[in-house]
Design a protein around this motif. Structure first.
Motif, PDB file in Angstrom:
ATOM      1  N   SER A  30     -57.799 -16.682  28.072  1.00  0.00           N
ATOM      2  CA  SER A  30     -57.826 -15.350  30.003  1.00  0.00           C
ATOM      3  C   SER A  30     -56.370 -15.551  30.390  1.00  0.00           C
ATOM      4  N   ILE A  78     -53.106 -16.868  32.061  1.00  0.00           N
ATOM      5  CA  ILE A  78     -52.143 -17.917  31.429  1.00  0.00           C
ATOM      6  C   ILE A  78     -51.723 -18.015  29.295  1.00  0.00           C
ATOM      7  N   GLY A  87     -54.347 -25.501  29.542  1.00  0.00           N
ATOM      8  CA  GLY A  87     -54.196 -24.175  30.261  1.00  0.00           C
ATOM      9  C   GLY A  87     -55.761 -23.921  30.927  1.00  0.00           C
ATOM     10  N   ILE A 133     -51.290 -27.872  32.849  1.00  0.00           N
ATOM     11  CA  ILE A 133     -50.912 -26.255  33.953  1.00  0.00           C
ATOM     12  C   ILE A 133     -51.196 -26.835  35.193  1.00  0.00           C
ATOM     13  N   LYS A 182     -54.678 -30.640  40.964  1.00  0.00           N
ATOM     14  CA  LYS A 182     -53.031 -29.912  40.683  1.00  0.00           C
ATOM     15  C   LYS A 182     -51.815 -31.371  41.161  1.00  0.00           C
ATOM     16  N   ASN A 220     -65.178 -19.495  27.085  1.00  0.00           N
ATOM     17  CA  ASN A 220     -65.765 -18.073  27.186  1.00  0.00           C
ATOM     18  C   ASN A 220     -65.389 -18.234  26.020  1.00  0.00           C
ATOM     19  N   ASP A 276     -65.987 -26.903  26.062  1.00  0.00           N
ATOM     20  CA  ASP A 276     -65.823 -27.152  27.988  1.00  0.00           C
ATOM     21  C   ASP A 276     -64.733 -28.104  27.900  1.00  0.00           C
ATOM     22  N   ILE A 277     -63.726 -27.868  28.720  1.00  0.00           N
ATOM     23  CA  ILE A 277     -63.013 -29.254  28.459  1.00  0.00           C
ATOM     24  C   ILE A 277     -63.862 -30.433  29.804  1.00  0.00           C
ATOM     25  N   ALA A 278     -64.290 -29.760  30.879  1.00  0.00           N
ATOM     26  CA  ALA A 278     -64.469 -31.524  30.925  1.00  0.00           C
ATOM     27  C   ALA A 278     -65.739 -32.276  30.349  1.00  0.00           C
ATOM     28  N   SER A 307     -50.127 -26.152  39.702  1.00  0.00           N
ATOM     29  CA  SER A 307     -50.021 -25.264  40.254  1.00  0.00           C
ATOM     30  C   SER A 307     -49.170 -25.118  41.362  1.00  0.00           C
ATOM     31  N   VAL A 332     -50.089 -15.609  40.721  1.00  0.00           N
ATOM     32  CA  VAL A 332     -49.597 -15.033  38.803  1.00  0.00           C
ATOM     33  C   VAL A 332     -51.034 -14.338  39.168  1.00  0.00           C
ATOM     34  N   THR A 335     -54.407 -13.534  37.976  1.00  0.00           N
ATOM     35  CA  THR A 335     -55.231 -13.580  37.184  1.00  0.00           C
ATOM     36  C   THR A 335     -56.365 -13.128  37.266  1.00  0.00           C
ATOM     37  N   GLY A 370     -58.251 -22.938  27.690  1.00  0.00           N
ATOM     38  CA  GLY A 370     -57.695 -21.436  28.705  1.00  0.00           C
ATOM     39  C   GLY A 370     -57.048 -20.473  27.922  1.00  0.00           C
ATOM     40  N   ASP A 411     -61.611 -23.030  23.934  1.00  0.00           N
ATOM     41  CA  ASP A 411     -62.530 -21.774  25.896  1.00  0.00           C
ATOM     42  C   ASP A 411     -63.199 -22.172  26.475  1.00  0.00           C
ATOM     43  N   ILE A 423     -62.887 -30.356  36.266  1.00  0.00           N
ATOM     44  CA  ILE A 423     -62.324 -29.280  35.107  1.00  0.00           C
ATOM     45  C   ILE A 423     -61.491 -29.681  34.922  1.00  0.00           C
ATOM     46  N   GLY A 476     -46.292 -20.582  39.942  1.00  0.00           N
ATOM     47  CA  GLY A 476     -46.660 -19.795  41.896  1.00  0.00           C
ATOM     48  C   GLY A 476     -47.814 -18.543  41.631  1.00  0.00           C
TER      49      GLY A 476
HETATM   50  N1  LIG Z   1     -53.106 -17.247  38.913  1.00  0.00           N
HETATM   51  C1  LIG Z   1     -52.272 -18.334  39.198  1.00  0.00           C
HETATM   52  O1  LIG Z   1     -51.736 -17.101  40.394  1.00  0.00           O
HETATM   53  C2  LIG Z   1     -51.957 -19.663  39.497  1.00  0.00           C
HETATM   54  C3  LIG Z   1     -51.022 -20.261  39.954  1.00  0.00           C
HETATM   55  C4  LIG Z   1     -51.441 -21.436  39.238  1.00  0.00           C
HETATM   56  C5  LIG Z   1     -51.543 -22.003  38.225  1.00  0.00           C
HETATM   57  N2  LIG Z   1     -52.071 -21.628  37.358  1.00  0.00           N
HETATM   58  C6  LIG Z   1     -52.964 -22.234  36.457  1.00  0.00           C
HETATM   59  O2  LIG Z   1     -53.464 -22.029  35.515  1.00  0.00           O
HETATM   60  C7  LIG Z   1     -54.086 -22.005  34.519  1.00  0.00           C
HETATM   61  C8  LIG Z   1     -54.718 -20.546  33.745  1.00  0.00           C
HETATM   62  O3  LIG Z   1     -55.352 -19.636  34.710  1.00  0.00           O
HETATM   63  P1  LIG Z   1     -55.344 -18.038  35.074  1.00  0.00           P
HETATM   64  O4  LIG Z   1     -54.961 -17.599  36.266  1.00  0.00           O
HETATM   65  O5  LIG Z   1     -54.612 -17.820  33.452  1.00  0.00           O
HETATM   66  O6  LIG Z   1     -56.416 -18.100  35.535  1.00  0.00           O
HETATM   67  P2  LIG Z   1     -58.163 -17.628  33.895  1.00  0.00           P
HETATM   68  O7  LIG Z   1     -59.511 -17.335  34.909  1.00  0.00           O
HETATM   69  O8  LIG Z   1     -57.506 -16.281  33.403  1.00  0.00           O
HETATM   70  O9  LIG Z   1     -57.479 -18.187  33.039  1.00  0.00           O
HETATM   71  C9  LIG Z   1     -58.758 -19.608  32.432  1.00  0.00           C
HETATM   72  C10 LIG Z   1     -59.328 -20.325  31.363  1.00  0.00           C
HETATM   73  O10 LIG Z   1     -59.925 -21.251  31.904  1.00  0.00           O
HETATM   74  C11 LIG Z   1     -60.929 -21.565  31.099  1.00  0.00           C
HETATM   75  N3  LIG Z   1     -61.867 -22.338  31.515  1.00  0.00           N
HETATM   76  C12 LIG Z   1     -62.527 -22.568  32.645  1.00  0.00           C
HETATM   77  N4  LIG Z   1     -62.551 -23.444  32.555  1.00  0.00           N
HETATM   78  C13 LIG Z   1     -63.289 -24.146  31.688  1.00  0.00           C
HETATM   79  C14 LIG Z   1     -63.956 -25.093  31.038  1.00  0.00           C
HETATM   80  N5  LIG Z   1     -64.658 -25.890  31.765  1.00  0.00           N
HETATM   81  N6  LIG Z   1     -63.431 -25.435  29.292  1.00  0.00           N
HETATM   82  C15 LIG Z   1     -62.762 -24.318  28.907  1.00  0.00           C
HETATM   83  N7  LIG Z   1     -62.232 -23.701  29.475  1.00  0.00           N
HETATM   84  C16 LIG Z   1     -62.353 -23.324  31.005  1.00  0.00           C
HETATM   85  C17 LIG Z   1     -61.899 -20.141  32.017  1.00  0.00           C
HETATM   86  O11 LIG Z   1     -62.817 -18.753  30.811  1.00  0.00           O
HETATM   87  C18 LIG Z   1     -60.366 -19.491  31.327  1.00  0.00           C
HETATM   88  O12 LIG Z   1     -60.405 -18.853  30.485  1.00  0.00           O
HETATM   89  C19 LIG Z   1     -54.546 -22.533  35.208  1.00  0.00           C
HETATM   90  O13 LIG Z   1     -55.390 -24.222  35.246  1.00  0.00           O
HETATM   91  C20 LIG Z   1     -54.985 -22.422  36.842  1.00  0.00           C
HETATM   92  O14 LIG Z   1     -55.243 -23.510  37.406  1.00  0.00           O
HETATM   93  C21 LIG Z   1     -52.906 -20.847  37.983  1.00  0.00           C
END
Ligand SMILES: NC(=O)c1ccc[n+]([C@@H]2O[C@H](COP(=O)([O-])OP(=O)(O)OC[C@H]3O[C@@H](n4cnc5c(N)ncnc54)[C@H](O)[C@@H]3O)[C@@H](O)[C@H]2O)c1
Length: 267
Positions: free
Chosen positions: A23, A25, A97, A147, A166, A46, A70-72, A149, A195, A197, A20, A44, A120, A193
């Motif tokens: 982008s 976090i 992440g 990560i 989660k 992407n 693709d982490i899936a 939530s 964030v 993004t 991840g 990632d 995923i 909590g």
């Molecule tokens: N933003 C928030 O408020 C928040 C809160 C709690 C938990 N989280 C968790 O934090 C982590 C990061 O989220 P974020 O907010 O930075 O979101 P984000 O969308 O900015 O980043 C997520 C990244 O994961 C990548 N991704 C998605 N599917 C994928 C796959 N199949 N294989 C590889 N990469 C893949 C995306 O391309 C992206 O770059 C996630 O697990 C999210 O659930 C986020």
């Protein structure tokens, strides 16, 4: 700062894998780990996001190996671990992440959407733990951070699928901590909590997918008001917690869920 304290958090000479990383976090985690001295394997789905994160890591004077994954896909995650060892010699830290968010009401759930979330968020993290443990075991240890939530502890309408993944990650973390402790591999989770993004931007986009500034402001105000601290999180707040959990500063910590969340839930 005193030198011994810096040493506790230093990642000099260490290799970290971050999924991840393209982008939000994950990108910020890669930057903070690079600032602490780590070399990075960035994964990632992407490729454009990965290239930007690689640039940011190199700007901080560290090595970046960007790998589209693709982490899936279990075998792709296994290959990622092997490629990381091949590229940078070892893996000391692994941050799971990558994740997605799909809000839907239970009465309107579609199987394909639920499967995507499970594949995923949950299975991707599961295979990440397995691959990390496999390459860390012969080297005598390491640190894994999953990560999770705040949604894992707090039922919110339309987040059943996401929250289930989660909550399961929290239990996966504890179980992996028990299984991996014998080879000195620590496994912890971070449950952020809100964030701001790309993940959450859908909540304040218009029908064309463009951010609506008024809706955004109202949404962020609501999210901030829901916390005792009256604020929302920044990716760096989470990235610094990740640094703590992968560095020697947390050498006695495993199987725990750390909650940088402004106090929005206190289970
Ligand atoms: N933003 C928030 O408020 C928040 C809160 C709690 C938990 N989280 C968790 O934090 C982590 C990061 O989220 P974020 O907010 O930075 O979101 P984000 O969308 O900015 O980043 C997520 C990244 O994961 C990548 N991704 C998605 N599917 C994928 C796959 N199949 N294989 C590889 N990469 C893949 C995306 O391309 C992206 O770059 C996630 O697990 C999210 O659930 C986020």
């Amino acid at each position: 700062m005193h030198e011994t304290l810096i040493r506790d958090f230093a990642m000099d000479g260490r290799v970290a894998v971050v999924t991840g990383a393209g982008s939000g976090i994950g990108q910020e985690a890669a930057c903070v780990l690079a600032e602490a001295g780590a070399d990075l394997v960035l994964a990632d789905i992407n490729a454009d996001g990965l290239a930007e994160t690689a640039r940011l890591v190199r700007e901080r004077g560290r090595t970046a190996a960007p790998l589209p994954v693709d982490i899936a896909d279990r075998s792709a995650v296994d290959d990622l671990a092997d490629a990381a060892v091949q590229a940078l010699g070892k893996v000391d830290a692994w941050v799971n992440g990558a994740g997605i968010l799909h809000p839907f009401a239970i009465l309107e759930a579609e199987e394909a959407t639920l499967d995507r979330l499970l594949n995923i968020n949950l299975k991707g993290t599961y295979w990440g733990c397995a691959a990390a443990g496999r390459v860390m075991k012969p080297r005598g240890g390491g640190a894994i951070v999953n990560i999770s939530s705040a949604a894992a502890d707090n039922p919110v309408a339309a987040l059943s699928g996401y929250a289930m993944t989660k909550a399961s990650i929290n239990m996966l973390t504890r179980t992996a901590a028990v299984e991996f402790g014998s080879f000195n591999c620590r496994v912890n989770a971070i449950a952020p909590g809100f964030v701001e993004t790309a993940l959450v931007a859908g909540a304040y986009c218009d029908e064309q997918g463009r951010i609506d500034p008024e809706r955004r402001e109202a949404f962020l105000r609501d999210r901030a008001a829901a916390t005792p601290l009256g604020t929302t999180g920044r990716p760096r707040d989470i990235a610094l917690a990740i640094l703590y959990l992968v560095s020697d500063a947390s050498r006695f910590v495993t199987g725990q869920v750390l909650r940088p969340n402004g106090g929005v839930v206190m289970p």
